[in-house]
Write a protein that holds these residues in place. Structure first.
Motif, PDB file in Angstrom:
ATOM      1  N   PRO A   1      65.735 -13.343 -45.210  1.00  0.00           N
ATOM      2  CA  PRO A   1      65.034 -12.249 -45.943  1.00  0.00           C
ATOM      3  C   PRO A   1      65.885 -11.395 -46.679  1.00  0.00           C
ATOM      4  O   PRO A   1      67.121 -11.680 -47.120  1.00  0.00           O
ATOM      5  CB  PRO A   1      65.524 -10.773 -44.790  1.00  0.00           C
ATOM      6  N   VAL A   2      65.568 -10.933 -48.130  1.00  0.00           N
ATOM      7  CA  VAL A   2      65.536 -10.375 -48.706  1.00  0.00           C
ATOM      8  C   VAL A   2      67.343  -9.830 -48.778  1.00  0.00           C
ATOM      9  O   VAL A   2      68.296  -9.750 -50.271  1.00  0.00           O
ATOM     10  CB  VAL A   2      64.812  -9.401 -50.395  1.00  0.00           C
TER      11      VAL A   2
ATOM     12  N   LYS B   1      55.020 -11.833 -51.228  1.00  0.00           N
ATOM     13  CA  LYS B   1      55.778 -11.371 -51.191  1.00  0.00           C
ATOM     14  C   LYS B   1      57.493 -11.852 -51.883  1.00  0.00           C
ATOM     15  O   LYS B   1      58.091 -12.154 -50.810  1.00  0.00           O
ATOM     16  CB  LYS B   1      56.184 -10.840 -49.676  1.00  0.00           C
ATOM     17  N   GLN B   2      57.013 -12.513 -52.309  1.00  0.00           N
ATOM     18  CA  GLN B   2      58.518 -13.362 -53.383  1.00  0.00           C
ATOM     19  C   GLN B   2      59.654 -12.226 -53.129  1.00  0.00           C
ATOM     20  O   GLN B   2      60.315 -12.102 -53.471  1.00  0.00           O
ATOM     21  CB  GLN B   2      58.354 -13.309 -54.182  1.00  0.00           C
ATOM     22  N   ASP B   3      59.935 -10.615 -53.147  1.00  0.00           N
ATOM     23  CA  ASP B   3      59.882  -9.864 -53.490  1.00  0.00           C
ATOM     24  C   ASP B   3      61.072  -9.272 -52.470  1.00  0.00           C
ATOM     25  O   ASP B   3      62.266  -8.712 -51.685  1.00  0.00           O
ATOM     26  CB  ASP B   3      59.933  -8.335 -54.833  1.00  0.00           C
ATOM     27  N   ARG B   4      60.499  -9.864 -50.906  1.00  0.00           N
ATOM     28  CA  ARG B   4      60.608  -9.796 -49.244  1.00  0.00           C
ATOM     29  C   ARG B   4      61.098 -11.010 -48.909  1.00  0.00           C
ATOM     30  O   ARG B   4      62.156 -10.603 -48.031  1.00  0.00           O
ATOM     31  CB  ARG B   4      59.720  -9.488 -48.595  1.00  0.00           C
ATOM     32  N   ILE B   5      61.696 -11.966 -49.728  1.00  0.00           N
ATOM     33  CA  ILE B   5      62.635 -12.729 -49.361  1.00  0.00           C
ATOM     34  C   ILE B   5      63.130 -13.717 -50.423  1.00  0.00           C
ATOM     35  O   ILE B   5      63.982 -12.988 -50.999  1.00  0.00           O
ATOM     36  CB  ILE B   5      61.514 -13.867 -48.656  1.00  0.00           C
TER      37      ILE B   5
ATOM     38  N   ALA C   1      59.953 -12.081 -43.745  1.00  0.00           N
ATOM     39  CA  ALA C   1      59.664 -11.070 -45.270  1.00  0.00           C
ATOM     40  C   ALA C   1      60.346  -9.638 -44.599  1.00  0.00           C
ATOM     41  O   ALA C   1      60.635  -8.667 -45.146  1.00  0.00           O
ATOM     42  CB  ALA C   1      58.656 -11.158 -46.425  1.00  0.00           C
ATOM     43  N   ARG C   2      59.851  -9.950 -43.033  1.00  0.00           N
ATOM     44  CA  ARG C   2      60.440  -8.448 -42.132  1.00  0.00           C
ATOM     45  C   ARG C   2      61.356  -8.102 -41.464  1.00  0.00           C
ATOM     46  O   ARG C   2      61.555  -7.056 -40.681  1.00  0.00           O
ATOM     47  CB  ARG C   2      58.658  -7.761 -41.070  1.00  0.00           C
TER      48      ARG C   2
ATOM     49  N   ARG D   1      56.953 -21.933 -49.984  1.00  0.00           N
ATOM     50  CA  ARG D   1      57.202 -20.301 -50.386  1.00  0.00           C
ATOM     51  C   ARG D   1      56.644 -20.143 -51.496  1.00  0.00           C
ATOM     52  O   ARG D   1      56.389 -18.514 -51.695  1.00  0.00           O
ATOM     53  CB  ARG D   1      58.811 -21.115 -50.604  1.00  0.00           C
TER      54      ARG D   1
ATOM     55  N   LEU E   1      56.540 -17.109 -43.559  1.00  0.00           N
ATOM     56  CA  LEU E   1      57.494 -16.842 -44.121  1.00  0.00           C
ATOM     57  C   LEU E   1      56.702 -15.093 -43.477  1.00  0.00           C
ATOM     58  O   LEU E   1      57.564 -14.288 -44.097  1.00  0.00           O
ATOM     59  CB  LEU E   1      56.933 -16.576 -45.653  1.00  0.00           C
ATOM     60  N   GLU E   2      56.253 -14.849 -43.245  1.00  0.00           N
ATOM     61  CA  GLU E   2      55.763 -13.407 -42.725  1.00  0.00           C
ATOM     62  C   GLU E   2      56.561 -12.134 -42.129  1.00  0.00           C
ATOM     63  O   GLU E   2      56.900 -11.588 -42.214  1.00  0.00           O
ATOM     64  CB  GLU E   2      53.630 -13.351 -42.496  1.00  0.00           C
TER      65      GLU E   2
END
Length: 296
Positions: free
Chosen positions: A168-169, A246-250, A228-229, A241, A224-225
């Motif tokens: 996660p990011v 949602k690249q900004d979430r990982i 991302a959460r 990947r 990856l969902e």
């Protein structure tokens, strides 16, 4: 079953309008053409009425002409398929693993959109399924991360794909304890991929089996969902990947020397790749910036 020679004579007779000209067109004697028509008449009844100025076709003759035209069209389609003339129309069966499949599927759709005569059937399968499908002629070609030891299959290097540790990011994964705290989102190849990659980044670790599993998915587009959460980390090939929206979430964690899989293009070795399938492969290579002059 009707003798194909009889059908050829029937079509030549219709086109030429006389037994003499039909025989000339077929490079046969008039007697041979007459004999072919007589064979049909012995089996089905009167085919053509011989008038002084023209031939008149009976209902039986018209039905046989329709059948002969269907046979001729089928032979032409078969010839085109066997010699590879019809590269822009017909079915192409493709099978790939999920990760590279996410990369290739939009490119396949681009080609089919441009050339609607092609029907591209793209299925996802694990490596073993790819090998099995190509070997069993259920696919024209496949792509797998293993090079099979099967003399029926030809394998050509196609792409390279690194494995990635994805978190996660807002998470930090600097130690094995960080991974234990975050937990793993598993998938069918998850533990095997994690074992190969994490030994590069976390030497001496006790093993992936000691990491808590926070979730599981067997759908490559969904793995990856949960990452991302914020529910866990995972290890995936890069193309999976890159296809995630949602690249900004990982975040991808640097793991030192890359673990890179060669992706192999597989097809039956006993015969050349069909022309339509070769056309699809060349499109994929051009789209990916790869050489297109490799023998298949």
């Amino acid at each position: 079953m009707i003798n194909p020679l009889w059908s050829r004579s029937l079509l030549a007779l219709e086109k030429a309008g006389s037994f003499t000209r039909a025989a000339q067109a077929l490079d046969l004697t008039q007697a041979a053409v007459s004999q072919h028509i007589r064979q049909l008449e012995d089996r089905f009844g009167a085919v053509v009425l011989r008038r002084s100025r023209a031939l008149e076709w009976t209902p039986v003759g018209l039905a046989l002409l329709d059948h002969a035209r269907e046979l001729e069209a089928a032979e032409l389609r078969l010839a085109a398929r066997l010699v590879g003339q019809d590269v822009l129309a017909g079915d192409v069966e493709v099978v790939t693993p999920g990760s590279v499949g996410l990369l290739l599927n939009p490119l396949l759709l681009d080609l089919q959109e441009r050339e609607p005569g092609l029907v591209i059937r793209h299925r996802f399968a694990p490596d073993a399924g790819v090998v099995e499908d190509v070997a069993a002629n259920r696919a024209d070609f496949g792509i797998a991360s293993i090079r099979p030891d099967d003399p029926r299959l030809a394998a050509t290097p196609f792409l390279e794909e690194p494995l990635e540790l994805i978190v996660p990011v807002n998470e930090v994964a600097e130690s094995w304890e960080d991974l234990r705290r975050i937990g793993m989102i598993d998938h069918p190849d998850g533990k095997a991929m994690a074992t190969r990659l994490l030994s590069r980044r976390f030497g001496g670790n006790p093993g992936v089996r000691h990491l808590p599993v926070r979730g599981f998915s067997n759908q490559v587009g969904l793995i990856l969902e949960p990452v991302a959460r914020g529910l866990g980390f995972t290890v995936l090939p890069r193309y999976a990947r890159q296809a995630f929206a949602k690249q900004d979430r990982i975040c991808v964690v640097e793991c030192g020397t890359p673990v890179v899989d060669t992706l192999w293009l597989l097809h039956r070795a006993e015969w050349p790749l069909p022309a339509r399938a070769r056309h699809v492969v060349e499109h994929l290579r051009r789209s990916l910036g790869l050489p297109t002059d490799m023998a298949l």
